[in-house]
Design an enzyme around this catalytic site. Structure first.
Site, PDB file in Angstrom:
ATOM      1  N   GLY A  16       0.836  -1.194   0.000  1.00 29.64           N
ATOM      2  CA  GLY A  16       0.000   0.000   0.000  1.00 29.64           C
ATOM      3  C   GLY A  16       0.867   1.239   0.000  1.00 29.64           C
ATOM      4  O   GLY A  16       2.072   1.169   0.249  1.00 29.64           O
ATOM      5  N   GLY A  17       0.249   2.367  -0.300  1.00 30.09           N
ATOM      6  CA  GLY A  17       1.028   3.595  -0.283  1.00 30.09           C
ATOM      7  C   GLY A  17       0.230   4.783  -0.752  1.00 30.09           C
ATOM      8  O   GLY A  17      -0.922   4.668  -1.165  1.00 30.09           O
ATOM      9  N   GLY A  18       0.834   5.944  -0.677  1.00 27.00           N
ATOM     10  CA  GLY A  18       0.186   7.182  -1.075  1.00 27.00           C
ATOM     11  C   GLY A  18       1.033   8.348  -0.632  1.00 27.00           C
ATOM     12  O   GLY A  18       2.222   8.203  -0.342  1.00 27.00           O
ATOM     13  N   SER A  19       0.417   9.515  -0.547  1.00 29.61           N
ATOM     14  CA  SER A  19       1.172  10.707  -0.184  1.00 29.61           C
ATOM     15  C   SER A  19       1.698  10.640   1.246  1.00 29.61           C
ATOM     16  O   SER A  19       2.652  11.321   1.605  1.00 29.61           O
ATOM     17  CB  SER A  19       0.291  11.954  -0.356  1.00 29.61           C
ATOM     18  N   PHE A  20       1.091   9.799   2.097  1.00 31.32           N
ATOM     19  CA  PHE A  20       1.530   9.679   3.487  1.00 31.32           C
ATOM     20  C   PHE A  20       2.804   8.856   3.612  1.00 31.32           C
ATOM     21  O   PHE A  20       3.515   8.942   4.604  1.00 31.32           O
ATOM     22  CB  PHE A  20       0.450   8.990   4.326  1.00 31.32           C
ATOM     23  N   GLY A  21       3.093   8.017   2.636  1.00 33.75           N
ATOM     24  CA  GLY A  21       4.223   7.106   2.734  1.00 33.75           C
ATOM     25  C   GLY A  21       3.871   5.777   2.099  1.00 33.75           C
ATOM     26  O   GLY A  21       3.017   5.707   1.223  1.00 33.75           O
ATOM     27  N   GLU A  22       4.510   4.712   2.550  1.00 33.35           N
ATOM     28  CA  GLU A  22       4.280   3.401   1.964  1.00 33.35           C
ATOM     29  C   GLU A  22       4.166   2.338   3.052  1.00 33.35           C
ATOM     30  O   GLU A  22       4.712   2.480   4.143  1.00 33.35           O
ATOM     31  CB  GLU A  22       5.423   3.038   1.006  1.00 33.35           C
ATOM     32  N   LYS A  38       5.155   0.636   8.146  1.00 33.15           N
ATOM     33  CA  LYS A  38       4.792   1.890   7.495  1.00 33.15           C
ATOM     34  C   LYS A  38       6.028   2.779   7.465  1.00 33.15           C
ATOM     35  O   LYS A  38       6.697   2.947   8.486  1.00 33.15           O
ATOM     36  CB  LYS A  38       3.661   2.587   8.242  1.00 33.15           C
ATOM     37  N   ASP A 128     -12.784   9.281  13.673  1.00 34.68           N
ATOM     38  CA  ASP A 128     -12.955   8.760  12.311  1.00 34.68           C
ATOM     39  C   ASP A 128     -13.458   7.317  12.375  1.00 34.68           C
ATOM     40  O   ASP A 128     -12.879   6.407  11.780  1.00 34.68           O
ATOM     41  CB  ASP A 128     -11.650   8.843  11.524  1.00 34.68           C
TER      42      ASP A 128
END
Length: 414
Positions: A16-22, A38, A128
């Site tokens: 998984g991943g995205g702008s937050f990291g991987e 993470k 959340d």
């Protein structure tokens, strides 16, 4: 070249991943236990792993709270090593045809309420609450519900004085619009009551299959939020809970009677659902809807494989990783999240009677059915911020759009 995190975790494939990291799988070099890691760049504009690690340390030891194995700086990156968990409730909801039976909902509700109560007891609000942030365990803990993703969590009591945070208005929407409380939509500072109201919407989502404010058309996010708010506030509780046991309406009415800083009576809410559970004649056997589906599939596959050796058409839980992105938490107050991503049981293992009359223990059912072991472990803050609410999916499972998810490892079950 192999990369070792924290001196003992061999980094594996990215899940998984995205702008937050991987997010990566990793294996302990001595015990071979599989964990989730993470990673974020230590020079990122809005680093959050340190905050998350501290919060998980505060919550450490609670039932249904993932364990931190290691946190630190690895080269130019921050790394958080945590338990690997199973599929999210959103994954399982989709797998079961986008509806759960009342029995499954009530068994889940009991654990979910307990998780929220525990977080509140430590002085924090989750802010959340949604299906994507509740994951099932693996192996011997496949029955246990875990609460994850504390990226938007906030202290509601001052750490020094223990005084409740002050009432405020004109706050930005923090959380996920679909499940946000009415007061959150109205810009009122969140309290414990708001986490509980959000849980109520999650439970109705499971029972109904959808909520009345899903799929509303809008030209931008603000209009979308406004429409969701209007629809949510204008929908009477009795209409929302129509055709479902009165206890669900009672749950919402109770949440709406709570004042901003009032401590909820968690025991009352759990008794409400437990009494309903008993009245309906259900058995708290941890046999969920997905357990039955997988068992039925295993029986069908077994009979087919006996007719045609080597054949199999059993499907695993579909996990869409094309949407498994993350987002950076801008700040606890300014963050506006508009996305929605699709137990350790005590006592003897419950039994399922098979077609041939013999009994199969719950743990054996999971083993024989290849109960999906999603790599959905989401270290806190890995949920997708600023993703369109009707399209994103949950967790960090491994799979693809065209095929079912298949576990690449044995469930740790530690």
């Amino acid at each position: 070249m192999e990369r070792i995190i924290g001196g003992k975790y061999k980094l594996g494939r990215k899940i998984g991943g995205g702008s937050f990291g991987e997010i990566f799988l990793a294996t302990h070099i001595d015990t071979f236990e599989i964990v989730a890691v993470k990673i974020e760049n230590s020079k990122t504009k809005h680093p959050q792993l340190l905050y998350e690690a501290k919060l998980y340390r505060t919550l450490e030891g609670g039932s249904g709270i993932p364990r931190i194995r290691w946190f630190g700086v690895d080269g130019t990156e921050n790394a958080l090593v945590m338990d690997l968990l199973g599929p999210s409730l959103e994954d399982l909801f989709v797998y079961c045809g986008r509806k759960f039976s009342p029995k499954t909902v009530l068994m889940l509700a009991d654990q979910m309420l307990t998780r929220i109560e525990y977080v509140h007891s430590k002085g924090y609000l989750h802010r959340d609450i949604k299906p994507d942030n509740f994951l099932m365990g693996l192996g011997r803990k496949a029955n246990q519900v875990y609460l994850i993703d504390f990226g938007l969590a906030k202290r509601y009591r001052d750490a020094n004085t223990n005084r409740h945070i002050p009432y405020r208005e004109n706050k930005n929407l923090t959380g996920t619009a679909r499940y946000a409380s009415c007061n959150t939509h109205l810009g009122i500072e969140q309290g414990r009551r708001d986490d509980l109201e959000s849980l109520g919407y999650v439970l109705l989502y499971f029972l109904r299959g959808s909520l009345p404010w899903q799929g509303l058309k809008a030209v931008d996010k603000k209009q979308k939020y406004d429409k969701i708010c209007e629809k949510k506030i204008s929908t009477p509780i009795e209409v929302l809970c129509k055709s479902h046991p009165v206890e669900f309406a009672s749950y919402f009415h109770y949440c709406h009677t709570l004042t901003f800083d009032q401590r909820p009576d968690y025991g009352f809410l759990k008794r409400l659902f437990r009494d309903l559970f008993s009245r309906e004649g259900y058995e708290f056997d941890y046999i969920y809807d997905w357990t039955i589906i997988k068992y039925q599939q295993s029986q069908k596959t077994r009979s087919q494989s006996q007719a045609v050796p080597g054949s199999s058409n059993a499907r695993a839980i579909p996990m869409d990783t094309s949407n498994h992105r993350g987002g950076t938490k801008i700040s606890h107050e300014a963050q506006v999240s508009d996305r929605v991503r699709p137990a350790n049981a005590s006592g003897p293992s419950p039994q399922i009677n098979t077609a041939v009359g013999r009994s199969l223990g719950f743990d054996q059912v999971h083993k024989n059915m290849n109960m999906p072991s999603s790599t959905s472990l989401s270290p806190a803050g890995t949920s997708k911020r600023n993703v369109r609410p009707e399209t994103s999916n949950s967790g960090f499972g491994s799979g693809n759009k065209t095929g079912g998810w298949t576990s690449p490892f044995m469930s740790p079950g530690k």
